[in-house]
Write a protein that holds these residues in place. Structure first.
Motif, PDB file in Angstrom:
ATOM      1  N   VAL A  65       6.932   6.881 -43.018  1.00 44.44           N
ATOM      2  CA  VAL A  65       5.650   7.723 -43.931  1.00 44.44           C
ATOM      3  C   VAL A  65       5.259   9.008 -44.768  1.00 44.44           C
ATOM      4  N   SER A  66       4.999   8.494 -45.464  1.00 45.17           N
ATOM      5  CA  SER A  66       4.195   9.969 -46.586  1.00 45.17           C
ATOM      6  C   SER A  66       2.675   9.873 -46.964  1.00 45.17           C
ATOM      7  N   LEU A  67       2.528  10.696 -45.831  1.00 42.51           N
ATOM      8  CA  LEU A  67       0.961  10.527 -45.941  1.00 42.51           C
ATOM      9  C   LEU A  67       0.520  11.611 -46.902  1.00 42.51           C
ATOM     10  N   GLN A  68      -0.691  11.010 -47.792  1.00 42.48           N
ATOM     11  CA  GLN A  68      -0.837  11.515 -48.869  1.00 42.48           C
ATOM     12  C   GLN A  68      -2.764  12.030 -48.509  1.00 42.48           C
ATOM     13  N   ARG A  77      -8.292  19.669 -44.997  1.00 46.99           N
ATOM     14  CA  ARG A  77      -8.080  19.276 -45.410  1.00 46.99           C
ATOM     15  C   ARG A  77      -7.199  18.003 -44.597  1.00 46.99           C
ATOM     16  N   GLN A  78      -7.134  16.283 -45.719  1.00 47.76           N
ATOM     17  CA  GLN A  78      -6.519  15.208 -44.325  1.00 47.76           C
ATOM     18  C   GLN A  78      -5.981  14.829 -45.198  1.00 47.76           C
ATOM     19  N   PHE A  79      -4.992  14.384 -44.538  1.00 48.96           N
ATOM     20  CA  PHE A  79      -4.001  13.336 -45.234  1.00 48.96           C
ATOM     21  C   PHE A  79      -3.424  12.019 -44.333  1.00 48.96           C
ATOM     22  N   THR A  80      -3.332  10.647 -45.272  1.00 44.78           N
ATOM     23  CA  THR A  80      -3.982   9.354 -44.188  1.00 44.78           C
ATOM     24  C   THR A  80      -2.244   9.137 -45.113  1.00 44.78           C
ATOM     25  N   GLY A  81      -1.684   7.434 -44.064  1.00 41.73           N
ATOM     26  CA  GLY A  81      -1.041   6.588 -44.162  1.00 41.73           C
ATOM     27  C   GLY A  81      -0.869   5.733 -43.158  1.00 41.73           C
ATOM     28  N   THR A  82      -0.521   5.192 -43.006  1.00 38.08           N
ATOM     29  CA  THR A  82      -0.105   3.495 -42.269  1.00 38.08           C
ATOM     30  C   THR A  82       0.882   3.648 -41.740  1.00 38.08           C
ATOM     31  N   LEU A  83       1.131   3.519 -40.488  1.00 41.04           N
ATOM     32  CA  LEU A  83       2.487   3.467 -39.457  1.00 41.04           C
ATOM     33  C   LEU A  83       3.025   1.879 -39.740  1.00 41.04           C
ATOM     34  N   LEU A 127      -2.731  15.801 -35.412  1.00 43.06           N
ATOM     35  CA  LEU A 127      -2.381  14.328 -36.115  1.00 43.06           C
ATOM     36  C   LEU A 127      -3.266  13.149 -35.352  1.00 43.06           C
ATOM     37  N   GLY A 128      -3.958  12.519 -36.090  1.00 39.62           N
ATOM     38  CA  GLY A 128      -4.830  11.585 -35.388  1.00 39.62           C
ATOM     39  C   GLY A 128      -4.113   9.642 -35.684  1.00 39.62           C
ATOM     40  N   TRP A 129      -4.769   9.155 -34.576  1.00 39.11           N
ATOM     41  CA  TRP A 129      -4.758   7.715 -35.927  1.00 39.11           C
ATOM     42  C   TRP A 129      -5.626   5.822 -34.635  1.00 39.11           C
ATOM     43  N   LYS A 130      -5.531   5.799 -35.834  1.00 37.78           N
ATOM     44  CA  LYS A 130      -6.431   4.344 -35.033  1.00 37.78           C
ATOM     45  C   LYS A 130      -5.544   2.869 -34.877  1.00 37.78           C
ATOM     46  N   PRO A 131      -5.420   2.966 -33.756  1.00 37.08           N
ATOM     47  CA  PRO A 131      -4.490   1.430 -33.733  1.00 37.08           C
ATOM     48  C   PRO A 131      -4.987   0.426 -34.080  1.00 37.08           C
ATOM     49  N   ARG A 132      -4.334  -0.786 -34.543  1.00 33.46           N
ATOM     50  CA  ARG A 132      -4.846  -1.893 -34.694  1.00 33.46           C
ATOM     51  C   ARG A 132      -3.833  -2.959 -34.595  1.00 33.46           C
ATOM     52  N   LEU A 133      -4.771  -3.931 -33.418  1.00 31.48           N
ATOM     53  CA  LEU A 133      -4.129  -5.030 -32.866  1.00 31.48           C
ATOM     54  C   LEU A 133      -4.012  -6.175 -34.462  1.00 31.48           C
ATOM     55  N   LEU A 134      -2.453  -6.475 -35.056  1.00 32.27           N
ATOM     56  CA  LEU A 134      -2.206  -7.432 -36.072  1.00 32.27           C
ATOM     57  C   LEU A 134      -2.668  -9.121 -35.604  1.00 32.27           C
ATOM     58  N   SER A 135      -2.130  -9.051 -34.375  1.00 35.53           N
ATOM     59  CA  SER A 135      -1.316 -10.667 -34.063  1.00 35.53           C
ATOM     60  C   SER A 135      -1.239 -10.297 -33.359  1.00 35.53           C
ATOM     61  N   ASP A 136      -1.329 -12.033 -31.615  1.00 36.98           N
ATOM     62  CA  ASP A 136      -1.354 -12.145 -30.542  1.00 36.98           C
ATOM     63  C   ASP A 136      -0.922 -12.988 -30.261  1.00 36.98           C
ATOM     64  N   THR A 181       4.639 -12.856 -28.005  1.00 39.70           N
ATOM     65  CA  THR A 181       3.975 -12.144 -28.909  1.00 39.70           C
ATOM     66  C   THR A 181       3.821 -11.172 -29.655  1.00 39.70           C
ATOM     67  N   SER A 182       3.018 -10.080 -29.627  1.00 41.85           N
ATOM     68  CA  SER A 182       2.084  -9.072 -29.912  1.00 41.85           C
ATOM     69  C   SER A 182       2.452  -8.370 -31.570  1.00 41.85           C
ATOM     70  N   GLU A 183       2.004  -7.437 -32.448  1.00 40.46           N
ATOM     71  CA  GLU A 183       2.021  -6.914 -33.919  1.00 40.46           C
ATOM     72  C   GLU A 183       0.328  -6.002 -32.951  1.00 40.46           C
ATOM     73  N   VAL A 184       1.093  -4.302 -33.366  1.00 42.23           N
ATOM     74  CA  VAL A 184      -0.360  -4.062 -33.682  1.00 42.23           C
ATOM     75  C   VAL A 184       0.393  -2.795 -35.069  1.00 42.23           C
ATOM     76  N   ASN A 185      -0.339  -2.215 -35.918  1.00 43.04           N
ATOM     77  CA  ASN A 185       0.336  -0.307 -36.421  1.00 43.04           C
ATOM     78  C   ASN A 185      -0.865   0.021 -36.579  1.00 43.04           C
ATOM     79  N   ALA A 186      -1.394   0.871 -37.268  1.00 42.78           N
ATOM     80  CA  ALA A 186      -2.243   2.363 -36.537  1.00 42.78           C
ATOM     81  C   ALA A 186      -2.152   3.134 -38.563  1.00 42.78           C
ATOM     82  N   ASP A 187      -3.497   3.116 -38.474  1.00 41.50           N
ATOM     83  CA  ASP A 187      -4.166   4.297 -39.442  1.00 41.50           C
ATOM     84  C   ASP A 187      -3.609   5.436 -38.982  1.00 41.50           C
TER      85      ASP A 187
END
Length: 213
Positions: A65-68, A77-83, A127-136, A181-187
């Motif tokens: 992941v390349s944070l921008q 200063r803030q740099f973001t990306g997606t897990l 570094l922080g994150w915001k997990p997001r449930l994609l499917s379950d 099956t469950s899928e998740v990512n995070a900001d």
């Protein structure tokens, strides 16, 4: 009428074959083995093809992941990306799962270290994150972990504890109710002091699946 006739022909063929076999077997047994001691026992041990289910975690193919820089302000200063997408799959049967068992995916970030000067570092608490449930597809209650912010608050009200042993995905009830099956990512959001030293920094996020009761 054609269906009925076909059924009758098939039944007659099976019956005729059975009768022919019976007619041949009777005389052979009587002539060649009058004592009945030449029988051969035939046995076979057929193993079960079923395998025990398992609880597993996979991470989608990725190149990192390349944070921008995005959202910098006067305080940070803030740099973001997606897990990348993380998938947890449970193929066990309810009988294979001990009562009261549950699981969680936990993330831990290492220090960001500058490639040109290892003495320049940014701690995982930034570094922080915001997990997001994609499917379950499970039958129970699986939930994304709670958001956490850098120690430099992002103003969202999320705990400012950084990414040090934080939950990405959790089963919130008995695992026996959460087969599937469950899928998740995070900001992801890295918030550093405004005077952070310039450089290319690298960190590693380690994800671990814990199963416990």
């Amino acid at each position: 009428m054609k269906i009925t006739r076909s059924s009758q022909i098939l039944a007659a063929s099976v019956l005729g074959l059975t009768l022919a076999g019976a007619g041949l077997a009777g005389p052979a047994a009587a002539d060649d083995d009058p004592s009945g001691t030449g029988g051969i026992d035939v046995s076979v041990n057929i193993q079960s093809t079923s395998t025990p289910g398992q609880l597993s975690m996979t991470v989608a193919d990725n190149t990192g992941v390349s944070l921008q820089e995005n959202g910098s302000d006067a305080t940070a200063r803030q740099f973001t990306g997606t897990l990348p997408t993380v998938t947890v799959t449970d193929t066990r049967t309810p009988e294979e799962i001990p009562a009261g068992e549950y699981w969680a995916v936990v993330g831990q970030a290492s220090e960001f270290v500058a490639a040109d000067d290892p003495s320049k570092k940014i701690g995982p608490e930034y570094l922080g994150w915001k997990p997001r449930l994609l499917s379950d597809s499970s039958t129970g209650s699986v939930a994304a972990g709670e958001p956490v912010s850098s120690v430099i608050s992002d103003g969202s009200g999320a705990p400012t504890v950084g990414l040090e042993g934080q939950e990405l995905l959790v089963s919130t009830a008995n695992s026996a109710d959460e087969i599937g099956t469950s899928e998740v990512n995070a900001d992801l959001a890295l918030r550093t002091p405004v005077d952070v030293a310039a450089g290319e920094y690298h960190s590693t996020i380690t994800l671990s699946l814990f199963n416990q009761s």
